[in-house]
Design a protein around this motif. Sequence first.
Motif, PDB file in Angstrom:
ATOM      1  N   ILE A  70      14.384   0.784  24.127  1.00 11.80           N
ATOM      2  CA  ILE A  70      13.789   1.168  22.835  1.00 11.80           C
ATOM      3  C   ILE A  70      12.320   0.768  22.850  1.00 11.80           C
ATOM      4  CG2 ILE A  70      13.847   0.810  20.344  1.00 11.80           C
ATOM      5  CD1 ILE A  70      16.835   0.144  20.631  1.00 11.80           C
TER       6      ILE A  70
ATOM      7  N   ARG B 206      13.996   6.635  22.637  1.00 12.59           N
ATOM      8  CA  ARG B 206      14.268   5.913  21.396  1.00 12.59           C
ATOM      9  C   ARG B 206      13.064   5.062  21.002  1.00 12.59           C
ATOM     10  NH1 ARG B 206      16.600   9.314  20.188  1.00 12.59           N
ATOM     11  NH2 ARG B 206      18.516  10.000  21.162  1.00 12.59           N
ATOM     12  N   THR B 207      12.672   5.172  19.735  1.00 11.64           N
ATOM     13  CA  THR B 207      11.489   4.437  19.271  1.00 11.64           C
ATOM     14  C   THR B 207      11.752   3.808  17.902  1.00 11.64           C
ATOM     15  OG1 THR B 207      10.535   6.387  18.193  1.00 11.64           O
ATOM     16  CG2 THR B 207       9.895   5.972  20.482  1.00 11.64           C
TER      17      THR B 207
ATOM     18  N   LEU C 125      20.155   2.901  17.008  1.00 12.51           N
ATOM     19  CA  LEU C 125      19.664   3.633  18.178  1.00 12.51           C
ATOM     20  C   LEU C 125      20.594   3.454  19.373  1.00 12.51           C
ATOM     21  CD1 LEU C 125      15.848   2.863  17.888  1.00 12.51           C
ATOM     22  CD2 LEU C 125      16.956   5.067  17.533  1.00 12.51           C
TER      23      LEU C 125
ATOM     24  N   ASP D 185      12.837   4.618  12.583  1.00 16.86           N
ATOM     25  CA  ASP D 185      13.457   4.903  13.885  1.00 16.86           C
ATOM     26  C   ASP D 185      13.784   6.388  13.987  1.00 16.86           C
ATOM     27  OD1 ASP D 185      16.313   5.548  13.100  1.00 16.86           O
ATOM     28  OD2 ASP D 185      16.209   3.532  12.277  1.00 16.86           O
TER      29      ASP D 185
ATOM     30  N   ILE E 217      17.857  -1.182  15.745  1.00 20.14           N
ATOM     31  CA  ILE E 217      18.256  -1.281  17.155  1.00 20.14           C
ATOM     32  C   ILE E 217      19.725  -0.902  17.320  1.00 20.14           C
ATOM     33  CG2 ILE E 217      18.626  -2.918  19.039  1.00 20.14           C
ATOM     34  CD1 ILE E 217      16.130  -4.430  18.005  1.00 20.14           C
TER      35      ILE E 217
END
Length: 463
Positions: free
Chosen positions: A317, A368-369, A351, A388, A348
């Motif tokens: 991530i 994933r960001t 994701l 996200d 988190i």
Amino acid sequence: MSPTTALARNMPAQILFVDDEPDLESLISQKFRQKIRTGEYQVFFAHNGVEALSTLREHPDIDIILTDINMPVMDGMALLAKLNELVTMVKTVVISAYGDLGNIRKAMNGGAFDFLIKPINFQDLEITINKTLCHVQQLKENERARQEREEKLRQSEAREREKAIQLELALQNLQRTQSQLIQTEKMSSLGQLISGIAHEINNPVNFIYGNLTYVTDYTQGLLSLIKLYQEHDAQNYPEIESLIEKIELDFITEDLPKMLSSMQLGAERIRQIVLTLRNFSRLDEAEMKPVNIHEGIDSSLVILQSQLKAKPNSSSIQVIKEYGDLPQIECYACQLNQVFMNLLSNGIYALNHYDKKLSPEPIKNEPRTITIATSMLNREWVRISFKDNGPGMTSDVINRLFNPFFTTKPVGEGTGLGLSISYQIVVEKHGGDLKCFSEPDLGAEFVIEIPIRQNNRIEMKAT
């Protein structure tokens, strides 16, 4: 005024005569003049069914209608049919010259209360009126009793609803208090654990870090001495030459400073982590004070660093920081750090679990960001955003998101307290606002808006 109210105040009996005979009005008025004069009767007259319905609309408290059958425009039977549709408590007595059994049966089947035969026998008429009034009075008393029972039932239901609301509020307060106690104890234990670990690590790290400078200086001195000795006398001693080759002195001379430099960088990194842990716990800062919230966010990221790395079933991530130029924010630093930790942990988790449902290709095309953005909302307020590109949420989930013990995680993976506590910290403790914007498959964004100074809580957020 309702019939019940009129009856309770001893209002006169209201009687409507419906007949097209021109002399009936004067005859009735003469026969009942004493009762009319004393206020026992109030008498109305109509010449057909249409006029009778109009009079009834103007005087809805009429108790008795005495009607002929044969009349122009609307006859007595049609009037009976209309009265049945109105469903009133008025009772109708049919008066007709046609007193055969067929007409009587037809009138009674049509809803008449009684039947009188013309020419009118006024003694029979008065008896019939009194009998009908008694029946109407009983109906009105029954209606009044029914209304009183319904009112008592409504009041009872209202009291029970109020009790239910109070119980629901008490339950919500209990859940809130319970969640606060659980979360406070959990975060207190976490803070004490982090603070204790940081303290225990800090002393040996400082010892190592402080001595590395001297070790580096000593090493440089010894290496210089060995080099000088090699230049002058080492070749005269074969044993020394052999040992130099065996231990690869040239390599050691080149690599040892690099090792010491790497150790110094590692020790510095450990010192920074210790400072970060102490900054996150902030056990010595229970009071509200101005702090740099970027430090709190960065501290949370350091603690969660391992969860940001790639795993067998999920990609790494990437955290994108878009920090604005913010002043120090007056807040409870430890509590606000809990909020940052909760929001980042949820992002988190979302994701990582989103990746499990996707094939490798979409994951590769869209890494994933988590984007963390801070900015000034206006002169008195700041905005902090955690966004996200995960699975997003439905409106139903968003509406319940900040309720105590609500969670979308499987049993054993979440308590449903993190966001509830976060909402209380932001809204109740800091006078701010915590909102979520999300749609399915379009990610989620949590936005915190808080005042820079607590005495600005009453100021408008928008200029």
